[in-house]
Design an enzyme around this catalytic site. Structure first.
Site, short mmCIF file in Angstrom:
data_model
loop_
_atom_site.label_atom_id
_atom_site.label_comp_id
_atom_site.label_asym_id
_atom_site.label_seq_id
_atom_site.Cartn_x
_atom_site.Cartn_y
_atom_site.Cartn_z
CB CYS A 30 55.99 44.34 37.98
SG CYS A 30 57.35 44.74 36.88
CB CYS A 33 59.14 45.22 39.51
SG CYS A 33 58.30 46.30 38.33
#
Length: 105
Positions: A30, A33
């Site tokens: 991600c 993230c």
């Protein structure tokens, strides 16, 4: 300091404890993230009265499923077993506001 949660049992023990905790739900793949991770780390150093933890949704599926994590990054705040706040997405301002509100409570 941000530490990983490595089991469902550890998760349960942590959220049901006396100290407030904020958990970062993320995945290695991600991009957003990875972008917000250093900010989460910085907040953990600034707000020492709060436990900061992280859960890799690909490794701890039971925890992710129980909380119905549908989008990451997701930051969920727990206090004495209760979910009290949630921030979805890589939004530093909202994340800091959630932590500040927890400390002020």
């Amino acid at each position: 300091m941000v530490e990983a949660i490595n089991s469902y049992e550890e998760f349960q023990e942590l959220i049901n404890g006396d100290e407030p905790v904020i958990i970062d739900f993320y995945a290695d793949w991600c991009g957003p993230c990875k972008m917000i991770s250093p900010i989460f780390q910085k907040l953990s150093e600034q707000f020492t009265a709060v436990k900061f933890r992280k859960v890799n949704i690909d490794q701890q599926e039971r925890v992710s499923e129980e909380l119905q994590i549908r989008s990451i990054p997701a930051f969920i705040v727990f206090q004495k077993g209760n979910k009290v706040n949630e921030v979805v997405g890589a939004n530093p301002a909202k994340l800091e506001a959630a932590v500040s509100a927890l400390v002020a409570a």
